[in-house]
Design a protein around this motif. Structure first.
Motif, PDB file in Angstrom:
ATOM      1  N   UNK A  27     -16.240  25.687 -52.167  1.00  0.00           N
ATOM      2  CA  UNK A  27     -15.089  26.530 -51.837  1.00  0.00           C
ATOM      3  C   UNK A  27     -15.538  27.856 -51.217  1.00  0.00           C
ATOM      4  N   UNK A  28     -16.617  28.435 -51.736  1.00  0.00           N
ATOM      5  CA  UNK A  28     -17.147  29.681 -51.160  1.00  0.00           C
ATOM      6  C   UNK A  28     -17.571  29.474 -49.708  1.00  0.00           C
ATOM      7  N   UNK A  29     -18.177  28.324 -49.432  1.00  0.00           N
ATOM      8  CA  UNK A  29     -18.578  27.962 -48.071  1.00  0.00           C
ATOM      9  C   UNK A  29     -17.379  28.064 -47.119  1.00  0.00           C
ATOM     10  N   UNK A  30     -16.301  27.377 -47.482  1.00  0.00           N
ATOM     11  CA  UNK A  30     -15.144  27.323 -46.596  1.00  0.00           C
ATOM     12  C   UNK A  30     -14.378  28.640 -46.571  1.00  0.00           C
ATOM     13  N   UNK A  31     -14.367  29.361 -47.675  1.00  0.00           N
ATOM     14  CA  UNK A  31     -13.711  30.671 -47.694  1.00  0.00           C
ATOM     15  C   UNK A  31     -14.324  31.571 -46.620  1.00  0.00           C
ATOM     16  N   UNK A  32     -15.650  31.640 -46.580  1.00  0.00           N
ATOM     17  CA  UNK A  32     -16.318  32.503 -45.607  1.00  0.00           C
ATOM     18  C   UNK A  32     -16.001  32.072 -44.180  1.00  0.00           C
ATOM     19  N   UNK A  33     -16.016  30.790 -43.941  1.00  0.00           N
ATOM     20  CA  UNK A  33     -15.742  30.284 -42.591  1.00  0.00           C
ATOM     21  C   UNK A  33     -14.305  30.588 -42.172  1.00  0.00           C
ATOM     22  N   UNK A  34     -13.357  30.362 -43.078  1.00  0.00           N
ATOM     23  CA  UNK A  34     -11.952  30.560 -42.735  1.00  0.00           C
ATOM     24  C   UNK A  34     -11.604  32.029 -42.527  1.00  0.00           C
ATOM     25  N   UNK A  35     -12.171  32.915 -43.365  1.00  0.00           N
ATOM     26  CA  UNK A  35     -11.968  34.354 -43.165  1.00  0.00           C
ATOM     27  C   UNK A  35     -12.490  34.756 -41.787  1.00  0.00           C
ATOM     28  N   UNK A  36     -13.649  34.240 -41.405  1.00  0.00           N
ATOM     29  CA  UNK A  36     -14.230  34.570 -40.103  1.00  0.00           C
ATOM     30  C   UNK A  36     -13.292  34.182 -38.965  1.00  0.00           C
ATOM     31  N   UNK A  37     -12.723  32.990 -39.045  1.00  0.00           N
ATOM     32  CA  UNK A  37     -11.848  32.511 -37.980  1.00  0.00           C
ATOM     33  C   UNK A  37     -10.561  33.333 -37.912  1.00  0.00           C
ATOM     34  N   UNK A  38      -9.970  33.622 -39.064  1.00  0.00           N
ATOM     35  CA  UNK A  38      -8.698  34.343 -39.059  1.00  0.00           C
ATOM     36  C   UNK A  38      -8.840  35.797 -38.613  1.00  0.00           C
ATOM     37  N   UNK A  39      -9.997  36.422 -38.920  1.00  0.00           N
ATOM     38  CA  UNK A  39     -10.119  37.862 -38.677  1.00  0.00           C
ATOM     39  C   UNK A  39     -11.114  38.234 -37.577  1.00  0.00           C
ATOM     40  N   UNK A  40     -11.622  37.245 -36.859  1.00  0.00           N
ATOM     41  CA  UNK A  40     -12.569  37.545 -35.779  1.00  0.00           C
ATOM     42  C   UNK A  40     -12.001  38.529 -34.765  1.00  0.00           C
ATOM     43  N   UNK A  41     -10.743  38.346 -34.400  1.00  0.00           N
ATOM     44  CA  UNK A  41     -10.150  39.191 -33.363  1.00  0.00           C
ATOM     45  C   UNK A  41      -9.844  40.601 -33.848  1.00  0.00           C
ATOM     46  N   UNK A  42     -10.075  40.854 -35.149  1.00  0.00           N
ATOM     47  CA  UNK A  42      -9.954  42.212 -35.670  1.00  0.00           C
ATOM     48  C   UNK A  42     -11.330  42.795 -36.006  1.00  0.00           C
ATOM     49  N   UNK A  43     -12.340  42.228 -35.351  1.00  0.00           N
ATOM     50  CA  UNK A  43     -13.724  42.723 -35.441  1.00  0.00           C
ATOM     51  C   UNK A  43     -14.304  42.576 -36.843  1.00  0.00           C
TER      52      UNK A  43
END
Length: 250
Positions: free
Chosen positions: A157-173
């Motif tokens: 779950x930690x693996x996917x949490x990090x990946x999903x946060x990255x995708x959702x917030x990439x455009x906010x640097x």
């Protein structure tokens, strides 16, 4: 190279001991203002006194305590632009012996904590122009071990949490990555070895030598986290960095 976190403010959960404490010392040495969140008040205050970091006591699985701790650190240090979600623990136990209470507790400590702390930190990080989040996962996210079904599940779950946060917030640097250690020479890691051995799992010195050469030192994990936290990894986002000396490569 020194000063890789100069001018940055970092929050490290589970920062009072083990790899978290190694990261506190390294981040301070690299120029960061560091806030420690941990439930161990005595150890956290001692490390803060040693390093000049600021300590806030909290159980990271408790929403009210997390909000209060992050608010206190923001008041002392300003909003964080680095977050190291390191707090976590483990249960080593045959799957059929795990209780629902134990399942809920470990999911709360290892996974819900990342949700709570990240949610508390992100608004300030975004308002400050962006930042880097590093989440502690494990080889156990991809290499299942007998007697660790619950622990392995939390780290997946930690693996996917990090990946999903990255995708959702990439455009906010915002960058978010996971660090995935093998067996580490910390109290947590040595307890894992003892508990597995007691249940008949071969994690002897010879077995570990075959799997990853030797025990990983906490400072080696901290240096990997420093890379992901710093601008050295400015185009690294949504990935997992394995610190396991080939454990998952063979």
């Amino acid at each position: 190279m020194a000063g890789r976190l100069a001018g940055k403010t970092a929050i490290i959960t589970g920062g009072a001991g083990g790899c978290g404490a190694a990261a506190v010392r390294l981040f301070v040495a690299e120029g960061a203002r560091v806030g420690i969140i941990d439930r161990d008040e005595a150890q956290g205050k001692a490390l803060a006194a040693e390093t000049g970091a600021v300590f806030a006591q909290a159980d990271v699985s408790d929403e009210a305590q997390v909000i209060a701790a992050v608010s206190n650190l923001n008041a002392s240090l300003g909003p964080a632009n680095v977050l190291f979600n390191h707090a976590g623990t483990l249960i080593v136990k045959p799957f059929l012996d795990i209780t629902a209470t134990e399942w809920d507790w470990l999911m709360a400590v290892n996974v819900k904590s990342m949700f709570l702390v990240t949610r508390a930190v992100l608004p300030g990080m975004i308002a400050a122009g962006g930042g880097s989040i590093v989440c502690t996962s494990s080889i156990s996210a991809v290499a299942a071990t007998p007697m660790e079904v619950l622990y392995d599940t939390t780290k997946g779950a930690c693996h996917m949490f990090a990946r999903a946060i990255a995708v959702e917030f990439r455009d906010r640097n915002i960058r978010c990555n996971a660090v995935c250690p093998g067996f580490i020479r910390t109290p947590h890691g040595m307890r894992e070895v003892r508990d597995l051995q007691a249940l008949g799992v071969d994690v002897s010195e010879a077995a570990l030598a075959a799997q990853q050469g030797r025990m990983c030192e906490p400072e080696e994990v901290a240096r990997a986290v420093l890379f992901l936290a710093s601008d050295d990894s400015s185009f690294v986002n949504g990935t997992q960095l394995f610190v396991d000396n080939c454990f998952t490569a063979v």
